[in-house]
Design an enzyme around this catalytic site. Sequence first.
Site, PDB file in Angstrom:
ATOM      1  N   HIS A   1    -106.299 -22.553  23.128  1.00  0.00           N
ATOM      2  CA  HIS A   1    -106.378 -21.523  22.076  1.00  0.00           C
ATOM      3  C   HIS A   1    -107.781 -21.613  21.463  1.00  0.00           C
ATOM      4  O   HIS A   1    -107.968 -22.056  20.334  1.00  0.00           O
ATOM      5  CB  HIS A   1    -105.291 -21.806  21.035  1.00  0.00           C
ATOM      6  CG  HIS A   1    -105.017 -20.691  20.081  1.00  0.00           C
ATOM      7  ND1 HIS A   1    -105.874 -19.614  19.909  1.00  0.00           N
ATOM      8  CD2 HIS A   1    -103.976 -20.473  19.231  1.00  0.00           C
ATOM      9  CE1 HIS A   1    -105.360 -18.808  19.002  1.00  0.00           C
ATOM     10  NE2 HIS A   1    -104.209 -19.300  18.578  1.00  0.00           N
TER      11      HIS A   1
ATOM     12  N   ARG B   1    -101.293 -14.310  12.478  1.00  0.00           N
ATOM     13  CA  ARG B   1    -102.692 -14.549  12.140  1.00  0.00           C
ATOM     14  C   ARG B   1    -103.666 -14.131  13.233  1.00  0.00           C
ATOM     15  O   ARG B   1    -104.659 -13.465  12.981  1.00  0.00           O
ATOM     16  CB  ARG B   1    -102.973 -16.047  11.909  1.00  0.00           C
ATOM     17  CG  ARG B   1    -102.869 -16.499  10.509  1.00  0.00           C
ATOM     18  CD  ARG B   1    -102.349 -17.909  10.519  1.00  0.00           C
ATOM     19  NE  ARG B   1    -101.064 -17.920  11.189  1.00  0.00           N
ATOM     20  CZ  ARG B   1     -99.925 -17.662  10.562  1.00  0.00           C
ATOM     21  NH1 ARG B   1     -99.902 -17.456   9.303  1.00  0.00           N
ATOM     22  NH2 ARG B   1     -98.780 -17.620  11.231  1.00  0.00           N
ATOM     23  N   THR B   2    -103.391 -14.562  14.458  1.00  0.00           N
ATOM     24  CA  THR B   2    -104.401 -14.355  15.494  1.00  0.00           C
ATOM     25  C   THR B   2    -104.602 -12.858  15.749  1.00  0.00           C
ATOM     26  O   THR B   2    -105.727 -12.356  15.723  1.00  0.00           O
ATOM     27  CB  THR B   2    -104.007 -15.101  16.776  1.00  0.00           C
ATOM     28  OG1 THR B   2    -103.776 -16.457  16.442  1.00  0.00           O
ATOM     29  CG2 THR B   2    -105.103 -15.024  17.818  1.00  0.00           C
TER      30      THR B   2
ATOM     31  N   ARG C   1    -103.044 -12.656  24.449  1.00  0.00           N
ATOM     32  CA  ARG C   1    -102.179 -13.840  24.311  1.00  0.00           C
ATOM     33  C   ARG C   1    -101.050 -13.705  25.318  1.00  0.00           C
ATOM     34  O   ARG C   1    -100.482 -12.615  25.484  1.00  0.00           O
ATOM     35  CB  ARG C   1    -101.606 -13.931  22.898  1.00  0.00           C
ATOM     36  CG  ARG C   1    -100.506 -14.963  22.800  1.00  0.00           C
ATOM     37  CD  ARG C   1    -100.086 -15.225  21.391  1.00  0.00           C
ATOM     38  NE  ARG C   1    -101.114 -15.944  20.669  1.00  0.00           N
ATOM     39  CZ  ARG C   1    -100.939 -16.465  19.444  1.00  0.00           C
ATOM     40  NH1 ARG C   1     -99.788 -16.322  18.824  1.00  0.00           N
ATOM     41  NH2 ARG C   1    -101.904 -17.129  18.846  1.00  0.00           N
TER      42      ARG C   1
ATOM     43  N   LYS D   1     -92.227  -3.413  33.109  1.00  0.00           N
ATOM     44  CA  LYS D   1     -91.896  -2.692  34.352  1.00  0.00           C
ATOM     45  C   LYS D   1     -92.355  -3.480  35.576  1.00  0.00           C
ATOM     46  O   LYS D   1     -92.261  -3.013  36.698  1.00  0.00           O
ATOM     47  CB  LYS D   1     -92.601  -1.331  34.365  1.00  0.00           C
ATOM     48  CG  LYS D   1     -92.208  -0.411  33.244  1.00  0.00           C
ATOM     49  CD  LYS D   1     -93.009   0.888  33.382  1.00  0.00           C
ATOM     50  CE  LYS D   1     -92.725   1.818  32.219  1.00  0.00           C
ATOM     51  NZ  LYS D   1     -93.681   2.938  32.218  1.00  0.00           N
TER      52      LYS D   1
HETATM   53  C1  NCD Z   1    -100.801 -21.374  16.720  1.00  0.00           C
HETATM   54  C2  NCD Z   1    -100.531 -20.879  18.131  1.00  0.00           C
HETATM   55  O1  NCD Z   1    -100.184 -19.704  18.328  1.00  0.00           O
HETATM   56  O2  NCD Z   1    -100.695 -21.691  19.027  1.00  0.00           O
HETATM   57  N1  NCD Z   1    -100.803 -20.335  15.776  1.00  0.00           N
HETATM   58  C3  NCD Z   1    -101.952 -19.630  15.552  1.00  0.00           C
HETATM   59  O3  NCD Z   1    -102.492 -19.005  16.431  1.00  0.00           O
HETATM   60  N2  NCD Z   1    -102.497 -19.725  14.329  1.00  0.00           N
HETATM   61  C4  NCD Z   1     -99.944 -22.516  16.316  1.00  0.00           C
HETATM   62  C5  NCD Z   1     -98.447 -22.353  16.409  1.00  0.00           C
HETATM   63  O4  NCD Z   1     -97.924 -21.307  16.808  1.00  0.00           O
HETATM   64  O5  NCD Z   1     -97.782 -23.322  16.048  1.00  0.00           O
END
Ligand code: NCD
Length: 306
Positions: free
Chosen positions: A129, A51-52, A101, A80
């Site tokens: 997040h 999703r993100t 991320r 590397k």
């Molecule tokens: C979440 C995350 O990555 O922290 N997912 C997301 O970004 N929608 C929640 C999860 O991974 O459980």
Amino acid sequence: MRHLIDIRDLTHEEILSLLDLADDIMAHPDSYRERCRYKKLATLFFEPSTRTRLSFEAAMMELGGNVLGFSEAASSSASKGESVADTVRVVGCYADIIAMRHPKEGAPLAAAMHSTVPIINAGDGGHNHPTQTLTDLMTIRRERGSLENFTIGLCGDLKFGRTVHSLIAALTRCKGVKFVCISPDELRLPGYVKQDLLSRSGCGYTEARDLAEVLPELDVLYMTRVQRERFFNEEDYLRLKDCYILTPEKLAGAKDSLAILHPLPRVNEIDTAIDSDKRACYFRQALCGKFVRMALILKLLEEAGK
Ligand code: NCD
């Protein structure tokens, strides 16, 4: 240079105006189709995501911009031995804005210190997040009509669940929000979240172990996945993974107006029979994620003078 590393990097008023903008984009997407023409977003994902990452990429595409990046550390020079500082210095030569991320807490902050373009934290370890929080706030506001005066139950892995930590940070600035933190003892909120955020803000909060017992008092239920990748041993994960499963039977005791959110991915925490219940908001929530990221990209690019 303005970055988004922690949700508190934005004032409450800025968050509300981002949500207004996201609502407007959702209602009039055609007016925004050219806004990022010739701009590029880099998605640097050192940890898995559906999703993100895809909502960031779809957001930039719907603004008329382009995307580049990688979806696993193994396909980047991190494999590397390159530092995140060097990676973002280089990527800043190719892109106007970066969503990152990383499995290590603080990595996007370190990146921001060396970046010439805005950095957006798309999740750092078990820490924060912020763009999921913007998504959650947009969803709650659309479902309830406001971000004030409600009781939210946060259920599941409150220790490692970074979405919960950022959401608490944002909601402690809203009026009249009460928190019910539902988890097994081993997965309770970290002390710093309880002390620095909940206690200091003066918001009311309670801790509970039994979901069914507290469900009737909730206006919003925020379910979370047990974060397998952050456990030190598999045995603990297996013991705790199914500690909460929301079923239609349990839901029978809940308010008719309850809003059920989940950042997703779901494992077993919500029985799929609930998906067709009008109180299930998690797929609408995923849609909000794209519009709120469009709003954020517009704001950060504008502030960077791009
Ligand atoms: C979440 C995350 O990555 O922290 N997912 C997301 O970004 N929608 C929640 C999860 O991974 O459980």
